[in-house]
Write an enzyme that holds these catalytic residues in place. Structure first.
Site, mmCIF file in Angstrom:
data_model
loop_
_atom_site.group_PDB
_atom_site.id
_atom_site.type_symbol
_atom_site.label_atom_id
_atom_site.label_comp_id
_atom_site.label_asym_id
_atom_site.label_seq_id
_atom_site.Cartn_x
_atom_site.Cartn_y
_atom_site.Cartn_z
ATOM 1 N N LYS A 1 -44.415 17.956 2.725
ATOM 2 C CA LYS A 1 -44.671 18.759 4.008
ATOM 3 C C LYS A 1 -45.099 19.979 3.921
ATOM 4 O O LYS A 1 -46.290 20.157 3.485
ATOM 5 C CB LYS A 1 -42.939 18.986 4.684
ATOM 6 C CG LYS A 1 -42.658 17.753 5.368
ATOM 7 C CD LYS A 1 -41.480 17.849 6.315
ATOM 8 C CE LYS A 1 -40.949 16.772 6.900
ATOM 9 N NZ LYS A 1 -41.624 16.117 8.060
ATOM 10 N N PHE B 1 -32.358 11.154 5.905
ATOM 11 C CA PHE B 1 -33.568 10.568 6.109
ATOM 12 C C PHE B 1 -34.244 10.613 4.924
ATOM 13 O O PHE B 1 -34.553 12.000 4.331
ATOM 14 C CB PHE B 1 -34.238 11.064 7.398
ATOM 15 C CG PHE B 1 -35.547 10.765 7.687
ATOM 16 C CD1 PHE B 1 -35.909 9.779 8.614
ATOM 17 C CD2 PHE B 1 -36.963 11.294 7.019
ATOM 18 C CE1 PHE B 1 -37.071 9.099 8.867
ATOM 19 C CE2 PHE B 1 -37.963 10.580 7.137
ATOM 20 C CZ PHE B 1 -37.977 9.534 8.236
ATOM 21 N N ASP C 1 -33.521 15.774 -2.066
ATOM 22 C CA ASP C 1 -34.663 15.550 -1.203
ATOM 23 C C ASP C 1 -35.019 16.994 -0.334
ATOM 24 O O ASP C 1 -34.268 17.169 0.508
ATOM 25 C CB ASP C 1 -34.618 14.483 -0.235
ATOM 26 C CG ASP C 1 -35.567 14.306 0.807
ATOM 27 O OD1 ASP C 1 -36.463 15.026 0.946
ATOM 28 O OD2 ASP C 1 -35.754 13.070 1.221
#
Ligand code: PLP
Length: 403
Positions: free
Chosen positions: A258, A144, A229
């Protein structure tokens, strides 16, 4: 916030969302109004233990005083001037991020998906520099990377939605942890291998050392970039500042977001020396990114998280959490590292039902797939919080039988 200071009640908020918000989310029936450390309160005053932290964002806990102080002070001085000028928090944060990871240079963004867009641009331009006309980016199935078109094209489960097509060309995938398929997929045309070192959204699946070593070797041979990532795994989540530190490889580029801003939107693409100078004036930009408030928040977060004592605590408490979970009837396995934990349930147990039941009991978790709970608690919790959460999961599991 007390009921007295609210202008509308829960039912009215639900009605407004139903009428005015695009239908992109299925929200749980809770209206949170306050947070402190690992705790949340809803509008009715009910207390919750938060083992999700806004999907791995509030890693230092809700409303951490050090982050709030930095935001308060900065927002009373200067909120925004754009990237056409120098601002101190941005420069200091860039130094801190680069020096704590790959060296090189940083590009700031406002979100995770945008951090990946920057990495994708770097990879493509880097490949054009080697004379590759149609560069390719290789990822694992069930990776993702985000929802803007570049990151989306590298997110196979979402890119399969033909109604949103066409996707960008030049993205291919291989099965998760299939080192051989990865080696075969990487060649002259490859611009980058873009992977999550631990897949988060798909259910917490760590990538094996063998697959990571294969990715590193294949990239080196092809002249391609290895991009991690670290949007979910970074900023201490796994018990080191960056997840790659606990693997046998060093990527060329990492992306972060995040938890970096402790709740304030910020992302970063950190390119090591071999990729740091690829982007030049005009290649990329953002009006908001790297603004003084978000970067001041991130500096405060790093002052808390980039601490060997806290990072050891994350590793130790993660091991304790998994040991306790694995002793529960109904838990088939746990996966992850540090305080990024997937709880694989025995066959027949409905994870969605269990997650909803836990919310009723006052524990916030996430359900990334029908057989898995995902736990992303604040890094600052202690063993009492773990005992409480595992106790609630154990009690809830009594009402759910395996086949
Ligand atoms: N990459 C990973 C690994 C993620 O977990 C996420 C979000 O869940 C993203 C990218 C996208 O980040 P954002 O939602 O901030 O765009």
């Amino acid at each position: 916030m007390s009921e007295a200071t609210r202008e509308i009640g829960f039912e009215q908020a639900q009605a407004l969302e139903e009428r005015y918000l695009m239908r992109t989310y299925k929200r749980a029936p809770v209206d949170f109004v306050r947070g402190e450390g690992p705790l949340l309160w809803d509008a009715a005053g009910k207390r919750y233990l938060d083992f999700l932290t806004g999907i791995s964002v509030c890693s230092v806990g809700h409303c951490h005083p050090h982050v709030l102080k930095a935001v308060h002070e900065q927002s009373h001085r200067l909120v925004h001037v754009s990237n056409l000028f120098y601002t101190e928090p941005m420069a200091r944060l860039a130094e801190r991020l680069a020096e704590s990871s790959l060296g090189g240079r940083v590009f700031f963004s406002n979100s995770g998906t945008e951090a990946n867009e920057c990495a994708i641009k770097i990879a493509r331009k880097h490949a054009h520099g080697r004379g590759v006309a149609a560069p390719e980016i290789v990822s694992f199935e069930s990776d993702f990377h985000g929802r803007t078109y570049g990151a989306l094209s590298a997110t196979p489960a979402l890119a399969a939605n033909e109604a949103l097509g066409p996707m960008l060309p030049g993205f291919r995938t291989v099965p998760r942890n299939d080192a051989e398929a990865l080696r075969a997929a990487v060649g002259e045309k490859t611009a980058a291998v873009l992977i999550e070192p631990i897949q988060g959204e798909s259910g917490v699946f760590p990538i094996t050392d063998e697959a990571l070593l294969a990715a590193r070797a294949a990239c080196d041979e092809a002249g391609a970039l290895l991009i991690f990532d670290e949007i979910q795994t970074g900023v201490g989540r796994t018990g080191s500042l960056w997840a790659y530190e606990q693997t046998p490889v060093r990527p060329d580029v990492i992306t972060s977001a995040k938890a970096l801003g402790g709740g304030f939107p910020i992302g970063a693409c950190i390119a090591g020396p071999g990729a740091a100078d690829v982007l030049e004036p005009g290649d990329h930009g953002s009006t908001f990114a790297g603004g003084p408030v978000a970067t001041a928040a991130a500096l405060a977060v790093l002052e808390i998280v980039d601490d060997p004592v806290l990072l050891r605590h994350v590793r130790e408490l993660g091991a304790y959490l998994r040991e306790k979970l694995e002793a529960l009837d109904g838990v088939a396995e746990t996966r992850g590292r540090g305080l990024m934990v997937g709880v694989g349930l025995e066959e027949g147990i409905d994870a969605a039902g269990l997650g909803a039941d836990l919310l009723e009991r006052g524990l916030v978790v996430n359900v990334p797939r029908p057989d898995t709970l995902r736990l992303l608690p604040p890094l600052v919790i202690d063993s009492d919080h773990v005992d409480l959460a595992v106790g609630l999961i154990g009690e809830a599991l009594l009402g759910f039988s395996a086949v």
